[in-house]
Design a protein around this motif. Structure first.
Motif, mmCIF file in Angstrom:
data_model
loop_
_atom_site.group_PDB
_atom_site.id
_atom_site.type_symbol
_atom_site.label_atom_id
_atom_site.label_comp_id
_atom_site.label_asym_id
_atom_site.label_seq_id
_atom_site.Cartn_x
_atom_site.Cartn_y
_atom_site.Cartn_z
ATOM 1 N N LYS A 1 35.058 9.085 -3.218
ATOM 2 C CA LYS A 1 34.988 10.504 -3.618
ATOM 3 C C LYS A 1 35.379 10.697 -5.081
ATOM 4 O O LYS A 1 35.947 11.727 -5.460
ATOM 5 C CB LYS A 1 35.878 11.376 -2.714
ATOM 6 C CG LYS A 1 35.567 11.221 -1.229
ATOM 7 C CD LYS A 1 34.101 11.482 -0.916
ATOM 8 C CE LYS A 1 33.794 11.261 0.550
ATOM 9 N NZ LYS A 1 32.341 11.346 0.854
ATOM 10 N N ILE A 2 35.066 9.702 -5.897
ATOM 11 C CA ILE A 2 35.301 9.765 -7.337
ATOM 12 C C ILE A 2 33.937 9.813 -8.021
ATOM 13 O O ILE A 2 33.113 8.924 -7.817
ATOM 14 C CB ILE A 2 36.089 8.535 -7.836
ATOM 15 C CG1 ILE A 2 37.420 8.388 -7.076
ATOM 16 C CG2 ILE A 2 36.324 8.606 -9.333
ATOM 17 C CD1 ILE A 2 38.406 9.492 -7.317
ATOM 18 N N ASP A 3 33.695 10.856 -8.839
ATOM 19 C CA ASP A 3 32.370 11.000 -9.443
ATOM 20 C C ASP A 3 32.164 10.000 -10.577
ATOM 21 O O ASP A 3 33.094 9.298 -10.993
ATOM 22 C CB ASP A 3 32.131 12.438 -9.917
ATOM 23 C CG ASP A 3 33.101 12.873 -11.011
ATOM 24 O OD1 ASP A 3 33.534 12.027 -11.811
ATOM 25 O OD2 ASP A 3 33.440 14.076 -11.058
ATOM 26 N N ILE A 4 30.932 9.935 -11.101
ATOM 27 C CA ILE A 4 30.565 8.898 -12.060
ATOM 28 C C ILE A 4 31.374 9.005 -13.353
ATOM 29 O O ILE A 4 31.696 7.996 -13.981
ATOM 30 C CB ILE A 4 29.043 8.940 -12.352
ATOM 31 C CG1 ILE A 4 28.645 7.744 -13.237
ATOM 32 C CG2 ILE A 4 28.642 10.273 -12.982
ATOM 33 C CD1 ILE A 4 27.150 7.570 -13.368
ATOM 34 N N LYS A 5 31.716 10.232 -13.754
ATOM 35 C CA LYS A 5 32.525 10.403 -14.966
ATOM 36 C C LYS A 5 33.845 9.664 -14.835
ATOM 37 O O LYS A 5 34.243 8.897 -15.737
ATOM 38 C CB LYS A 5 32.779 11.888 -15.210
ATOM 39 C CG LYS A 5 33.841 12.169 -16.269
ATOM 40 C CD LYS A 5 34.230 13.635 -16.280
ATOM 41 C CE LYS A 5 35.460 13.883 -17.141
ATOM 42 N NZ LYS A 5 35.902 15.299 -17.110
ATOM 43 N N TYR A 6 34.528 9.853 -13.719
ATOM 44 C CA TYR A 6 35.826 9.202 -13.538
ATOM 45 C C TYR A 6 35.678 7.723 -13.197
ATOM 46 O O TYR A 6 36.592 6.932 -13.467
ATOM 47 C CB TYR A 6 36.644 9.937 -12.479
ATOM 48 C CG TYR A 6 37.350 11.147 -13.030
ATOM 49 C CD1 TYR A 6 38.498 11.016 -13.806
ATOM 50 C CD2 TYR A 6 36.851 12.426 -12.829
ATOM 51 C CE1 TYR A 6 39.135 12.116 -14.345
ATOM 52 C CE2 TYR A 6 37.483 13.544 -13.361
ATOM 53 C CZ TYR A 6 38.627 13.376 -14.123
ATOM 54 O OH TYR A 6 39.256 14.473 -14.672
ATOM 55 N N GLN A 7 34.551 7.337 -12.637
ATOM 56 C CA GLN A 7 34.301 5.913 -12.422
ATOM 57 C C GLN A 7 34.245 5.189 -13.768
ATOM 58 O O GLN A 7 34.846 4.123 -13.946
ATOM 59 C CB GLN A 7 32.995 5.713 -11.657
ATOM 60 C CG GLN A 7 33.032 6.177 -10.214
ATOM 61 C CD GLN A 7 31.675 6.065 -9.541
ATOM 62 O OE1 GLN A 7 30.873 5.194 -9.869
ATOM 63 N NE2 GLN A 7 31.408 6.964 -8.595
ATOM 64 N N ILE A 8 33.506 5.784 -14.722
ATOM 65 C CA ILE A 8 33.392 5.183 -16.057
ATOM 66 C C ILE A 8 34.753 5.158 -16.756
ATOM 67 O O ILE A 8 35.160 4.138 -17.336
ATOM 68 C CB ILE A 8 32.365 5.962 -16.898
ATOM 69 C CG1 ILE A 8 30.961 5.768 -16.323
ATOM 70 C CG2 ILE A 8 32.403 5.515 -18.360
ATOM 71 C CD1 ILE A 8 29.904 6.646 -16.955
#
Length: 209
Positions: free
Chosen positions: A115-122
């Motif tokens: 439940k972590i979006d791509i912005k925070y994944q990067i």
């Protein structure tokens, strides 16, 4: 007797490392009641998921580098150690780039799991790389028997992490992203400090001259 024991270099270093480790573990625990007042259980769950994802990325970014430095530190001269450090940092950078490329393909799967979006994944991958740099800095200080620098750096990072998190969560009411941003900002900030320290002290080099 106590004074004579404290004069012993190894014992003094051990006490400092132990004290620093205890503070680092205690401070985040002590602020849990504050965070629990401002974060919903579901938001705590997302923060926990972020911590797990961050730990996974750190493992891949680290590629066992700090352990390799510890194992080979005393068997290499200074020039070879500097080259070894540079190669390790380069390998960590490559591993991080590979993870970023994988995120472009698997970010949907990661979101479904964490439940972590791509912005925070990067941002988590970038933060993991800087965490490796800080860990290397601390490892070198430990091997050089510089416990005061080690303890101050480690404790101050934890304090900065907590202060930023409290500012974002309590004052600015940013919810779970405030806590995550506190971790990311402090990790990247101290990673940059460590990188600047390496550069200023010329602690790595590309090749022997």
């Amino acid at each position: 007797m106590i004074k004579s024991l404290l004069r012993h270099k190894l014992l003094k270093s051990t006490l400092i490392y132990t004290f620093g480790s205890a503070i680092n573990k205690a401070v985040p625990f002590l602020i849990l009641p504050v965070l629990s007042y401002y974060l919903l259980p579901a938001q705590f769950g997302i923060v926990a998921n972020f911590n797990v994802l961050f730990a996974i990325f750190v493992i891949f970014a680290n590629v066992g580098f700090d352990g390799a430095v510890s194992a080979r530190y005393f068997s290499m001269n200074k020039d070879n150690l500097k080259i070894f450090v540079f190669n390790g940092l380069l390998l960590s950078l490559v591993a991080s780039i590979v993870m970023l490329l994988m995120i472009t393909v698997f970010n949907g799967v990661i979101f479904d799991w964490f439940k972590i979006d791509i912005k925070y994944q990067i941002l988590t991958v970038i933060s993991a790389l800087f965490s490796v740099i800080t860990t290397l800095n601390l490892t070198l200080w430990r091997l050089e028997e510089r416990p005061f620098q080690y303890g101050f750096y480690e404790i101050s990072q934890t304090v900065v992490n907590i202060l930023i998190s409290l500012l974002l969560v309590v004052v600015l009411k940013q919810g779970w992203t405030g806590r995550v941003d506190g971790i990311l900002i402090s990790t990247i900030l101290y990673g940059l400090f460590s990188l600047f320290f390496f550069i200023s002290k010329k602690l790595f080099k590309i090749f022997n001259q």
